[in-house]
Design an enzyme around this catalytic site. Structure first.
Site, PDB file in Angstrom:
ATOM      1  N   ASP A   1      73.003  37.085  41.142  1.00 33.21           N
ATOM      2  CA  ASP A   1      73.331  35.885  41.906  1.00 33.21           C
ATOM      3  C   ASP A   1      72.210  34.866  41.714  1.00 33.21           C
ATOM      4  O   ASP A   1      71.346  35.041  40.852  1.00 33.21           O
ATOM      5  CB  ASP A   1      73.619  36.208  43.389  1.00 33.21           C
ATOM      6  CG  ASP A   1      72.404  36.795  44.076  1.00 33.21           C
ATOM      7  OD1 ASP A   1      71.377  37.007  43.396  1.00 33.21           O
ATOM      8  OD2 ASP A   1      72.467  37.035  45.287  1.00 33.21           O
TER       9      ASP A   1
ATOM     10  N   ILE B   1      36.518  37.666  34.303  1.00 36.93           N
ATOM     11  CA  ILE B   1      35.049  37.505  34.253  1.00 36.93           C
ATOM     12  C   ILE B   1      34.421  38.172  33.041  1.00 36.93           C
ATOM     13  O   ILE B   1      33.196  38.175  32.905  1.00 36.93           O
ATOM     14  CB  ILE B   1      34.379  38.028  35.550  1.00 36.93           C
ATOM     15  CG1 ILE B   1      34.926  39.400  35.943  1.00 36.93           C
ATOM     16  CG2 ILE B   1      34.575  37.065  36.694  1.00 36.93           C
ATOM     17  CD1 ILE B   1      33.976  40.504  35.781  1.00 36.93           C
TER      18      ILE B   1
HETATM   19  N1  COA Z   1      32.069  35.333  29.003  1.00 34.69           N
HETATM   20  C1  COA Z   1      31.691  35.397  27.706  1.00 34.69           C
HETATM   21  N2  COA Z   1      31.061  36.456  27.161  1.00 34.69           N
HETATM   22  C2  COA Z   1      30.781  37.479  27.981  1.00 34.69           C
HETATM   23  C3  COA Z   1      31.136  37.462  29.334  1.00 34.69           C
HETATM   24  C4  COA Z   1      31.807  36.332  29.853  1.00 34.69           C
HETATM   25  N3  COA Z   1      32.169  36.244  31.117  1.00 34.69           N
HETATM   26  N4  COA Z   1      30.756  38.640  29.890  1.00 34.69           N
HETATM   27  C5  COA Z   1      30.187  39.358  28.916  1.00 34.69           C
HETATM   28  N5  COA Z   1      30.187  38.664  27.766  1.00 34.69           N
HETATM   29  C6  COA Z   1      29.676  39.102  26.450  1.00 34.69           C
HETATM   30  C7  COA Z   1      28.256  39.597  26.547  1.00 34.69           C
HETATM   31  O1  COA Z   1      27.332  38.548  26.356  1.00 34.69           O
HETATM   32  C8  COA Z   1      28.209  40.602  25.409  1.00 34.69           C
HETATM   33  O2  COA Z   1      28.110  39.921  24.189  1.00 34.69           O
HETATM   34  P1  COA Z   1      26.803  40.109  23.271  1.00 34.69           P
HETATM   35  O3  COA Z   1      26.773  41.554  22.938  1.00 34.69           O
HETATM   36  O4  COA Z   1      27.057  39.201  22.117  1.00 34.69           O
HETATM   37  O5  COA Z   1      25.674  39.658  24.136  1.00 34.69           O
HETATM   38  C9  COA Z   1      29.605  41.198  25.423  1.00 34.69           C
HETATM   39  O6  COA Z   1      30.432  40.223  26.039  1.00 34.69           O
HETATM   40  C10 COA Z   1      29.698  42.492  26.164  1.00 34.69           C
HETATM   41  O7  COA Z   1      29.190  42.307  27.457  1.00 34.69           O
HETATM   42  P2  COA Z   1      28.873  43.535  28.409  1.00 34.69           P
HETATM   43  O8  COA Z   1      27.603  44.201  27.952  1.00 34.69           O
HETATM   44  O9  COA Z   1      30.079  44.375  28.489  1.00 34.69           O
HETATM   45  O10 COA Z   1      28.657  42.875  29.817  1.00 34.69           O
HETATM   46  P3  COA Z   1      27.308  42.287  30.424  1.00 34.69           P
HETATM   47  O11 COA Z   1      26.604  43.408  31.129  1.00 34.69           O
HETATM   48  O12 COA Z   1      26.544  41.539  29.388  1.00 34.69           O
HETATM   49  O13 COA Z   1      27.831  41.242  31.487  1.00 34.69           O
HETATM   50  C11 COA Z   1      28.663  40.395  33.547  1.00 34.69           C
HETATM   51  C12 COA Z   1      28.493  41.641  32.671  1.00 34.69           C
HETATM   52  C13 COA Z   1      29.524  40.727  34.748  1.00 34.69           C
HETATM   53  C14 COA Z   1      27.284  39.914  34.006  1.00 34.69           C
HETATM   54  C15 COA Z   1      29.344  39.304  32.690  1.00 34.69           C
HETATM   55  O14 COA Z   1      30.593  39.799  32.309  1.00 34.69           O
HETATM   56  C16 COA Z   1      29.464  37.939  33.299  1.00 34.69           C
HETATM   57  O15 COA Z   1      28.499  37.185  33.252  1.00 34.69           O
HETATM   58  N6  COA Z   1      30.642  37.573  33.843  1.00 34.69           N
HETATM   59  C17 COA Z   1      30.913  36.271  34.379  1.00 34.69           C
HETATM   60  C18 COA Z   1      30.148  36.051  35.669  1.00 34.69           C
HETATM   61  C19 COA Z   1      30.532  34.736  36.298  1.00 34.69           C
HETATM   62  O16 COA Z   1      30.647  33.734  35.640  1.00 34.69           O
HETATM   63  N7  COA Z   1      30.741  34.766  37.627  1.00 34.69           N
HETATM   64  C20 COA Z   1      31.145  33.619  38.362  1.00 34.69           C
HETATM   65  C21 COA Z   1      32.632  33.472  38.435  1.00 34.69           C
HETATM   66  S1  COA Z   1      33.458  34.702  39.370  1.00 34.69           S
END
Ligand code: COA
Ligand code: MG
Length: 293
Positions: free
Chosen positions: A274, A226
């Site tokens: 085996d 994720i």
């Molecule tokens: N895919 C692509 N890029 C992602 C990402 C993902 N799943 N999760 C984070 N990023 C990016 C962020 O946009 C950020 O980039 P930026 O600085 O250019 O904006 C960078 O990675 C660092 O992110 P970070 O600050 O560590 O995390 P966050 O707080 O922005 O996001 C979540 C945390 C959990 C909300 C995020 O990881 C997410 O959306 N995950 C997927 C959720 C999902 O799809 N759930 C359904 C399936 S189980």
């Protein structure tokens, strides 16, 4: 050529920023989400965002998948109409609970292929098993999937599974262990890919490595992730090391030699070899051959 997806990275379909980042992450498969990662009032925007991304972005070495809402959900058909196009590699189908749902998905994609001139079965499908009913019906579901070329693998979703039981998810995951094992067992019984559940604590690298290793020991060939930071560690863990490959080659070599001499079980470097050990070595070599792309 057969592909193995070591990691599938989810991102909300309404976030162009994350989709962009995913496309540059080097992950084997990215899954642009229209289901639970997107608020329902954002779904129309998400379909548009995904469609533009599919038309405009270079996904590099990554395959581009979309997770649509389940078959039978009010948004399922609109999701498909919004995103089906020739740049899409396949669909991740959540909450699969019956053969009928998979059959309907297969026919819908076959119709799209025939209307647009795409080769039949070119759109892949991964089925997420993540409810009590999906687990109960897993034998029929997996047997059906094995007969349809586009059905590539089964994915286990521990969080929704436990929610469907009214249970409570813990870090150790004992509550979902039997289901996790059952999904990989049915996938492997039918030659399907088996993709493990997510590890939601994305800042906990040690925990991620441990959880990934447990999945590998159980037989999983890939894992849902994720966060982009999870891609490299999970893909590395799912790639056999040079040492493992050397060992597998010596086992297979020694086995051929012993077989010529009419010997079944034999010793190599103080360990009994085996048939199960030989099969494990062959499976490792096959994954190494097809895992890289
Ligand atoms: N895919 C692509 N890029 C992602 C990402 C993902 N799943 N999760 C984070 N990023 C990016 C962020 O946009 C950020 O980039 P930026 O600085 O250019 O904006 C960078 O990675 C660092 O992110 P970070 O600050 O560590 O995390 P966050 O707080 O922005 O996001 C979540 C945390 C959990 C909300 C995020 O990881 C997410 O959306 N995950 C997927 C959720 C999902 O799809 N759930 C359904 C399936 S189980
Ligand atoms: Mg789910």
């Amino acid at each position: 050529m057969k592909r193995w997806r070591r990691a599938l990275l989810y991102m909300p379909g309404d976030s162009p920023r994350k989709i962009n980042r995913g496309a540059n992450s080097g992950v084997d498969g990215m899954v642009m989400d229209l289901e639970d990662g997107v608020a329902s009032k954002q779904r129309a925007v998400a379909r548009e965002t995904i469609r533009s991304a599919l038309q405009e972005l270079d996904f590099g070495r990554s395959e581009a998948f979309v997770r649509v809402n389940p078959v039978g959900h009010v948004d399922h058909e609109a999701d498909l109409r919004g995103v089906l196009c020739d740049r899409l590699d396949g669909i991740v189908l959540p909450k699969v609970e019956s053969v009928e749902q998979l059959q309907a998905m297969h026919e819908r994609l076959a119709l799209h292929e025939s209307m647009t001139g795409l080769p039949r079965d070119s759109l892949a499908v991964f089925a997420i098993i993540e409810t009590a009913l999906g687990l109960v019906r897993l034998a029929e579901i997996a047997a059906f999937a094995a007969q349809v070329q586009r059905m590539q693998g089964l994915i286990f979703g521990a969080l929704d599974y436990i929610a469907s039981l009214g249970g409570h998810t813990t870090k150790q995951g004992h509550e979902s262990f039997v289901a996790r094992s059952t999904v990989v067992m049915h996938a492997k019984a039918h030659g399907l890919e088996a993709i493990d559940t997510v590890y939601p604590a994305f800042r906990d690298r040690e925990g991620l490595l441990q959880d990934t290793q447990t999945g590998i020991e159980m037989g999983y060939t890939g894992k849902q992730i994720i966060h982009p930071d999870q891609a490299q560690p999970v893909q590395d863990a799912h790639s056999p090391t040079a040492e493992q490959l050397d060992r597998a080659r010596s086992i297979v070599r020694a086995h051929r030699e012993q077989e010529r001499l009419g010997v079944g079980a034999f010793a190599l470097d103080g360990e009994m070899i085996d048939m199960p050990v030989i099969k494990e070595a062959l499976a490792l070599l096959e994954r190494a051959r097809f895992g890289k792309s």
